[in-house]
Design a protein around this motif. Structure first.
Motif, PDB file in Angstrom:
ATOM      1  N   PHE A   1     -16.369 -23.054  41.574  1.00 10.13           N
ATOM      2  CA  PHE A   1     -16.875 -21.713  41.298  1.00 10.13           C
ATOM      3  C   PHE A   1     -17.547 -21.237  42.584  1.00 10.13           C
ATOM      4  CE2 PHE A   1     -20.836 -19.383  40.008  1.00 10.13           C
ATOM      5  CZ  PHE A   1     -20.216 -18.176  39.725  1.00 10.13           C
ATOM      6  N   SER A   2     -17.102 -20.086  43.092  1.00  9.17           N
ATOM      7  CA  SER A   2     -17.570 -19.662  44.424  1.00  9.17           C
ATOM      8  C   SER A   2     -18.827 -18.797  44.370  1.00  9.17           C
ATOM      9  CB  SER A   2     -16.465 -18.862  45.113  1.00  9.17           C
ATOM     10  OG  SER A   2     -16.304 -17.599  44.475  1.00  9.17           O
ATOM     11  N   GLY A   3     -19.198 -18.373  43.152  1.00  8.90           N
ATOM     12  CA  GLY A   3     -20.303 -17.429  43.009  1.00  8.90           C
ATOM     13  C   GLY A   3     -19.801 -16.102  42.471  1.00  8.90           C
ATOM     14  N   ARG A   4     -18.536 -15.806  42.797  1.00  5.67           N
ATOM     15  CA  ARG A   4     -17.930 -14.580  42.260  1.00  5.67           C
ATOM     16  C   ARG A   4     -16.611 -14.898  41.562  1.00  5.67           C
ATOM     17  NH1 ARG A   4     -16.657 -10.404  45.144  1.00  5.67           N
ATOM     18  NH2 ARG A   4     -15.779 -11.753  46.728  1.00  5.67           N
ATOM     19  N   GLY A   5     -15.822 -15.747  42.187  1.00  3.81           N
ATOM     20  CA  GLY A   5     -14.550 -16.149  41.583  1.00  3.81           C
ATOM     21  C   GLY A   5     -14.402 -17.658  41.700  1.00  3.81           C
ATOM     22  N   PHE A   6     -13.201 -18.099  42.016  1.00  2.51           N
ATOM     23  CA  PHE A   6     -12.960 -19.539  42.118  1.00  2.51           C
ATOM     24  C   PHE A   6     -12.174 -19.875  43.386  1.00  2.51           C
ATOM     25  CE2 PHE A   6     -13.458 -18.586  37.630  1.00  2.51           C
ATOM     26  CZ  PHE A   6     -14.324 -19.580  37.212  1.00  2.51           C
ATOM     27  N   HIS A   7     -12.405 -21.095  43.866  1.00  5.37           N
ATOM     28  CA  HIS A   7     -11.593 -21.642  44.946  1.00  5.37           C
ATOM     29  C   HIS A   7     -10.834 -22.842  44.400  1.00  5.37           C
ATOM     30  CE1 HIS A   7     -14.750 -20.042  48.029  1.00  5.37           C
ATOM     31  NE2 HIS A   7     -13.918 -19.105  47.641  1.00  5.37           N
ATOM     32  N   ILE A   8      -9.594 -22.970  44.806  1.00  2.30           N
ATOM     33  CA  ILE A   8      -8.855 -24.203  44.524  1.00  2.30           C
ATOM     34  C   ILE A   8      -8.625 -24.899  45.866  1.00  2.30           C
ATOM     35  CG2 ILE A   8      -6.701 -25.207  43.670  1.00  2.30           C
ATOM     36  CD1 ILE A   8      -6.484 -22.899  41.686  1.00  2.30           C
TER      37      ILE A   8
ATOM     38  N   VAL B   1     -11.699 -28.993  35.523  1.00  2.00           N
ATOM     39  CA  VAL B   1     -10.702 -28.010  35.075  1.00  2.00           C
ATOM     40  C   VAL B   1     -10.875 -27.660  33.591  1.00  2.00           C
ATOM     41  CG1 VAL B   1      -8.965 -29.819  34.711  1.00  2.00           C
ATOM     42  CG2 VAL B   1      -8.240 -27.447  35.032  1.00  2.00           C
ATOM     43  N   ASN B   2     -11.313 -28.641  32.808  1.00  8.73           N
ATOM     44  CA  ASN B   2     -11.486 -28.387  31.370  1.00  8.73           C
ATOM     45  C   ASN B   2     -12.669 -27.481  31.055  1.00  8.73           C
ATOM     46  OD1 ASN B   2      -9.311 -30.142  30.595  1.00  8.73           O
ATOM     47  ND2 ASN B   2     -10.665 -31.835  31.196  1.00  8.73           N
ATOM     48  N   ASP B   3     -13.566 -27.321  31.995  1.00  7.66           N
ATOM     49  CA  ASP B   3     -14.743 -26.477  31.767  1.00  7.66           C
ATOM     50  C   ASP B   3     -14.560 -25.054  32.285  1.00  7.66           C
ATOM     51  OD1 ASP B   3     -16.015 -28.674  30.671  1.00  7.66           O
ATOM     52  OD2 ASP B   3     -16.865 -29.305  32.603  1.00  7.66           O
ATOM     53  N   VAL B   4     -13.428 -24.812  32.934  1.00  9.94           N
ATOM     54  CA  VAL B   4     -13.234 -23.496  33.556  1.00  9.94           C
ATOM     55  C   VAL B   4     -13.168 -22.388  32.508  1.00  9.94           C
ATOM     56  CG1 VAL B   4     -11.652 -22.077  34.940  1.00  9.94           C
ATOM     57  CG2 VAL B   4     -12.173 -24.411  35.659  1.00  9.94           C
ATOM     58  N   ILE B   5     -12.444 -22.621  31.429  1.00 12.96           N
ATOM     59  CA  ILE B   5     -12.192 -21.558  30.453  1.00 12.96           C
ATOM     60  C   ILE B   5     -13.480 -21.026  29.808  1.00 12.96           C
ATOM     61  CG2 ILE B   5     -11.697 -23.055  28.432  1.00 12.96           C
ATOM     62  CD1 ILE B   5      -9.793 -19.824  29.491  1.00 12.96           C
ATOM     63  N   GLU B   6     -14.490 -21.903  29.709  1.00 16.90           N
ATOM     64  CA  GLU B   6     -15.758 -21.488  29.095  1.00 16.90           C
ATOM     65  C   GLU B   6     -16.803 -21.068  30.130  1.00 16.90           C
ATOM     66  OE1 GLU B   6     -16.881 -21.793  25.665  1.00 16.90           O
ATOM     67  OE2 GLU B   6     -14.706 -21.814  25.284  1.00 16.90           O
ATOM     68  N   PHE B   7     -16.460 -21.188  31.403  1.00 20.15           N
ATOM     69  CA  PHE B   7     -17.471 -20.980  32.433  1.00 20.15           C
ATOM     70  C   PHE B   7     -17.975 -19.537  32.445  1.00 20.15           C
ATOM     71  CE2 PHE B   7     -19.265 -20.208  36.552  1.00 20.15           C
ATOM     72  CZ  PHE B   7     -20.019 -21.345  36.774  1.00 20.15           C
TER      73      PHE B   7
ATOM     74  N   ILE C   1     -10.426 -12.241  33.850  1.00 27.25           N
ATOM     75  CA  ILE C   1      -9.026 -12.237  34.302  1.00 27.25           C
ATOM     76  C   ILE C   1      -8.842 -13.322  35.372  1.00 27.25           C
ATOM     77  CG2 ILE C   1      -7.233 -10.904  35.485  1.00 27.25           C
ATOM     78  CD1 ILE C   1      -8.512  -8.353  34.214  1.00 27.25           C
ATOM     79  N   VAL C   2      -9.799 -13.361  36.305  1.00 26.67           N
ATOM     80  CA  VAL C   2      -9.740 -14.326  37.402  1.00 26.67           C
ATOM     81  C   VAL C   2      -9.816 -15.776  36.881  1.00 26.67           C
ATOM     82  CG1 VAL C   2     -11.362 -15.219  39.124  1.00 26.67           C
ATOM     83  CG2 VAL C   2     -10.443 -12.921  39.369  1.00 26.67           C
ATOM     84  N   ARG C   3     -10.629 -15.971  35.870  1.00 30.44           N
ATOM     85  CA  ARG C   3     -10.781 -17.298  35.267  1.00 30.44           C
ATOM     86  C   ARG C   3      -9.436 -17.778  34.697  1.00 30.44           C
ATOM     87  NH1 ARG C   3     -15.511 -17.227  30.922  1.00 30.44           N
ATOM     88  NH2 ARG C   3     -13.839 -16.272  29.723  1.00 30.44           N
ATOM     89  N   LYS C   4      -8.737 -16.884  34.007  1.00 33.20           N
ATOM     90  CA  LYS C   4      -7.414 -17.223  33.463  1.00 33.20           C
ATOM     91  C   LYS C   4      -6.403 -17.486  34.571  1.00 33.20           C
ATOM     92  CE  LYS C   4      -6.867 -15.353  28.857  1.00 33.20           C
ATOM     93  NZ  LYS C   4      -6.996 -13.996  28.327  1.00 33.20           N
ATOM     94  N   LEU C   5      -6.435 -16.639  35.592  1.00 34.04           N
ATOM     95  CA  LEU C   5      -5.484 -16.798  36.698  1.00 34.04           C
ATOM     96  C   LEU C   5      -5.695 -18.123  37.419  1.00 34.04           C
ATOM     97  CD1 LEU C   5      -5.444 -13.182  38.244  1.00 34.04           C
ATOM     98  CD2 LEU C   5      -3.587 -14.309  36.983  1.00 34.04           C
ATOM     99  N   THR C   6      -6.961 -18.523  37.551  1.00 34.33           N
ATOM    100  CA  THR C   6      -7.290 -19.795  38.208  1.00 34.33           C
ATOM    101  C   THR C   6      -6.642 -20.955  37.453  1.00 34.33           C
ATOM    102  OG1 THR C   6      -9.380 -18.907  39.022  1.00 34.33           O
ATOM    103  CG2 THR C   6      -9.194 -21.311  38.933  1.00 34.33           C
TER     104      THR C   6
END
Ligand SMILES: [Zn+2]
Ligand SMILES: [Zn+2]
Length: 273
Positions: free
Chosen positions: A190-197, A255-261, A167-172
């Motif tokens: 990638f912060s280790g648990r979620g993401f930082h922008i 950014v293009n690699d986020v969805i598969e991360f 869910i977090v990956r999509k929201l990012t």
């Protein structure tokens, strides 16, 4: 020791693993490059950046001599660059390493201002603050683990599962898309648990407290920690450092690699390979 639940393979790092990582795997030239992005004018950003370590607050794994300060953010403001920072890290062997998003012309001014870097917005030589969004899995409601209140009640506020992560990956990505219309210099980590922008546009760095409170409210639905975006919490995890709670490298990603991360398979330090 506190018990958290994480996706498969993720677990707190031991002291010898932290040591090995910072001796062999911590890539200083990449960290240096990271800081070159946030230059304002002629200021050497890295030299005037405050760092901090948290020794054992969440993992409860720490060197015995630091028991008294294991839960604190230990501020490192006297350094001569990254080699020094690494020496401090190897001394404390912390579970987490952070930097201050405030940008100062000369941190020496604020070493003496008496505000402890917390309320330096009006200080001489304060140039601004990197704008950041911290998107965390504990902030999303999970059909199995409940919402943040439920997780906190069970003392599992930092636990997360793959449902929450996805869910977090999509929201990012959604948030990144929205921010793109306003800003151009945007990085995802990638912060280790979620993401930082992180946003490095000059107009973002120059935003006032009030504007930050506004933007944090505006994007509050994206599972962000509002107090990071509104500027109250100025520390953020240092990219390329080890997140010692889950044993993953805090890693900038395209950014293009986020969805598969997949945090079960990526950003893994060599001590787990
Ligand atoms: Zn100050
Ligand atoms: Zn869950």
């Amino acid at each position: 020791m506190k018990r958290y639940r994480f996706p498969k393979g993720m677990r707190p790092s031991k002291l010898d693993e932290r040591k090995k990582f910072y001796e062999e795997e911590f890539e200083l030239y990449k960290v240096e490059k990271w800081f070159s992005q946030r230059s304002v004018g002629n200021v050497r950003s890295l030299d005037n950046t405050v760092f901090a370590v948290i020794i054992g607050r969440h993992s409860d794994i720490y060197l015995p001599e630091y028991e008294g300060i294991k839960n604190k953010a230990v501020i490192i403001d006297e350094h001569r660059g990254l080699e020094d920072i690494r020496d401090y890290i190897l001394q404390y062997l912390p579970e987490g390493v952070y930097y201050d998003r405030n940008i100062y012309e000369d941190i020496k001014t604020c070493e003496k201002c008496g505000k402890g870097y917390i309320d330096c917005w009006e200080c001489e030589g304060f140039l601004g603050q990197e704008l950041a969004f911290d998107i965390d899995p504990e902030n999303v409601r999970c059909p199995y683990h409940g919402d943040i209140k439920e997780k906190m009640r069970k003392g599992q506020g930092l636990s997360f599962c793959m449902i929450e992560f996805k869910i977090v990956r999509k929201l990012t990505l959604k948030l990144h898309d929205l921010l793109k219309s306003e800003f151009s210099d945007i990085k995802i980590v990638f912060s280790g648990r979620g993401f930082h922008i992180h946003i490095f546009d000059k107009k973002a760095i120059k935003m006032s407290r009030d504007e930050r409170v506004e933007i944090a409210k505006q994007y509050s639905d994206y599972a962000i920690d509002e107090w990071v975006t509104n500027g109250e919490m100025r520390l953020i995890r240092l990219p390329f450092s080890l997140n010692g709670l889950v044993s993953r490298i805090c890693l900038p990603i395209d950014v293009n690699d986020v969805i598969e991360f997949d945090p079960r398979k990526q950003a893994i330090p060599s001590f787990l390979l």
